[in-house]
Design a protein around this motif. Structure first.
Motif, PDB file in Angstrom:
ATOM      1  N   UNK A 134       0.840  -1.191   0.000  1.00 38.97           N
ATOM      2  CA  UNK A 134       0.000   0.000   0.000  1.00 38.97           C
ATOM      3  C   UNK A 134       0.877   1.243   0.000  1.00 38.97           C
ATOM      4  N   UNK A 135       0.519   2.224  -0.817  1.00 37.63           N
ATOM      5  CA  UNK A 135       1.261   3.478  -0.905  1.00 37.63           C
ATOM      6  C   UNK A 135       1.264   4.172   0.460  1.00 37.63           C
ATOM      7  N   UNK A 136       2.436   4.585   0.967  1.00 41.82           N
ATOM      8  CA  UNK A 136       2.492   5.274   2.268  1.00 41.82           C
ATOM      9  C   UNK A 136       1.605   6.517   2.334  1.00 41.82           C
ATOM     10  N   UNK A 137       1.386   7.166   1.201  1.00 40.22           N
ATOM     11  CA  UNK A 137       0.510   8.348   1.193  1.00 40.22           C
ATOM     12  C   UNK A 137      -0.951   7.984   1.385  1.00 40.22           C
ATOM     13  N   UNK A 138      -1.270   6.690   1.294  1.00 38.90           N
ATOM     14  CA  UNK A 138      -2.639   6.210   1.491  1.00 38.90           C
ATOM     15  C   UNK A 138      -2.808   5.544   2.855  1.00 38.90           C
ATOM     16  N   UNK A 139      -1.930   5.885   3.786  1.00 35.62           N
ATOM     17  CA  UNK A 139      -1.984   5.304   5.128  1.00 35.62           C
ATOM     18  C   UNK A 139      -2.374   6.377   6.136  1.00 35.62           C
ATOM     19  N   UNK A 140      -3.417   6.093   6.919  1.00 28.15           N
ATOM     20  CA  UNK A 140      -3.862   6.989   7.983  1.00 28.15           C
ATOM     21  C   UNK A 140      -3.707   6.233   9.301  1.00 28.15           C
ATOM     22  N   UNK A 141      -2.880   6.762  10.201  1.00 31.45           N
ATOM     23  CA  UNK A 141      -2.590   6.076  11.454  1.00 31.45           C
ATOM     24  C   UNK A 141      -3.159   6.832  12.643  1.00 31.45           C
ATOM     25  N   UNK A 142      -3.193   6.124  13.782  1.00 33.64           N
ATOM     26  CA  UNK A 142      -3.675   6.698  15.045  1.00 33.64           C
ATOM     27  C   UNK A 142      -5.066   7.322  14.863  1.00 33.64           C
ATOM     28  N   UNK A 143      -5.915   6.610  14.130  1.00 36.75           N
ATOM     29  CA  UNK A 143      -7.249   7.130  13.815  1.00 36.75           C
ATOM     30  C   UNK A 143      -8.282   6.635  14.826  1.00 36.75           C
ATOM     31  N   UNK A 144      -9.090   7.544  15.302  1.00 32.91           N
ATOM     32  CA  UNK A 144     -10.223   7.203  16.159  1.00 32.91           C
ATOM     33  C   UNK A 144     -11.404   6.812  15.279  1.00 32.91           C
ATOM     34  N   UNK A 145     -12.451   6.205  15.854  1.00 30.82           N
ATOM     35  CA  UNK A 145     -13.613   5.828  15.038  1.00 30.82           C
ATOM     36  C   UNK A 145     -14.170   6.975  14.208  1.00 30.82           C
ATOM     37  N   UNK A 146     -14.252   8.169  14.784  1.00 28.33           N
ATOM     38  CA  UNK A 146     -14.776   9.303  14.041  1.00 28.33           C
ATOM     39  C   UNK A 146     -13.825   9.722  12.922  1.00 28.33           C
ATOM     40  N   UNK A 147     -12.513   9.546  13.148  1.00 32.41           N
ATOM     41  CA  UNK A 147     -11.533   9.862  12.101  1.00 32.41           C
ATOM     42  C   UNK A 147     -11.731   8.966  10.881  1.00 32.41           C
TER      43      UNK A 147
END
Length: 244
Positions: A94-107
């Motif tokens: 997966x492209x690193x630019x398509x990674x979202x980390x430390x996300x809460x449910x609302x995020x």
């Protein structure tokens, strides 16, 4: 609180942010190695940490690769720290630019809504969300198609539109293949019915009179043949076989 002792178990980032601790250096090293670190505090004093690492799901890389070949953009949205998320993303392709980390449910819901708003050749992009945790339920409900892993929680399954009963990611790619084959079959049925009726209706109305006049019996047989052709063509979907 247990026997008057206040015990907290949470992410190391949360517990160690307000209190300096000798655990901090070890936590930083573990996170850089791609681990998610939990900390334990007693009466507000950090006393221990545990480093956890996720194992890559079987067939995850091949599933991601096939989706990308088909033209899909694959994103990863996780509550893990950035290092852990990038490590898994790299293993999956997966492209690193398509990674979202430390996300809460609302995020995760925000990410789904943002992806749905992206332009796609002046068409509304279809966002498919795949998840198995309780935190994924809101995003599954917000996506155009929510796909729950069969081994997930009940609330996740209830929020999804589809459930992978076998918890096998290959079923996801099979689902897309079957969907495309179903659409091709539907359009094929429409096309056949349109051509058939465009040819048969003028004849039934007397377009070839007096050379040929279609009898009611012949009209019934032709109509029956048209319907049977559509049904038999649809039954070919039973020959679909998952790729294993």
């Amino acid at each position: 609180s247990i026997f008057g002792v206040n015990i907290q178990v949470a992410s190391a980032k949360h517990l160690l942010s307000t209190t300096s601790s000798a655990l901090s250096s070890w936590v930083d090293t573990s996170q850089e190695d791609g681990s998610t670190v939990l900390a334990v505090a007693v009466d507000g004093v950090p006393v221990a940490s545990v480093a956890l690492q996720d194992e890559l799901a079987p067939h995850a890389r091949s599933c991601v690769a096939e989706l990308q070949v088909q033209g899909a953009q694959v994103w990863m949205c996780t509550g893990d720290n950035r290092s852990a998320a990038l490590k898994i993303a790299k293993a999956c392709g997966i492209d690193p630019s398509h990674v979202v980390s430390e996300a809460l449910p609302n995020d995760k819901v925000v990410i789904v809504e943002r992806l749905k708003a992206l332009p796609n050749n002046n068409m509304h992009p279809v966002v498919v969300m795949v998840g198995d945790g309780v935190n994924d339920a809101p995003a599954l409900a917000a996506a155009d198609i929510g796909v729950a892993i069969g081994a997930g929680h009940n609330v996740t399954v209830d929020a999804a539109d589809m459930v992978l009963v076998n918890s096998d990611l290959r079923d996801l790619t099979d689902f897309f293949r079957l969907s495309r084959q179903t659409l091709r079959t539907i359009w094929g049925n429409f096309g056949f019915s349109l051509v058939f009726n465009m040819c048969a209706l003028p004849i039934a109305a007397g377009a070839l009179w007096p050379v040929y006049v279609m009898t009611p019996q012949m009209a019934v047989c032709l109509m029956l043949g048209s319907s049977l052709s559509v049904v038999l063509n649809s039954l070919t979907l039973k020959n679909f076989k998952p790729q294993r």
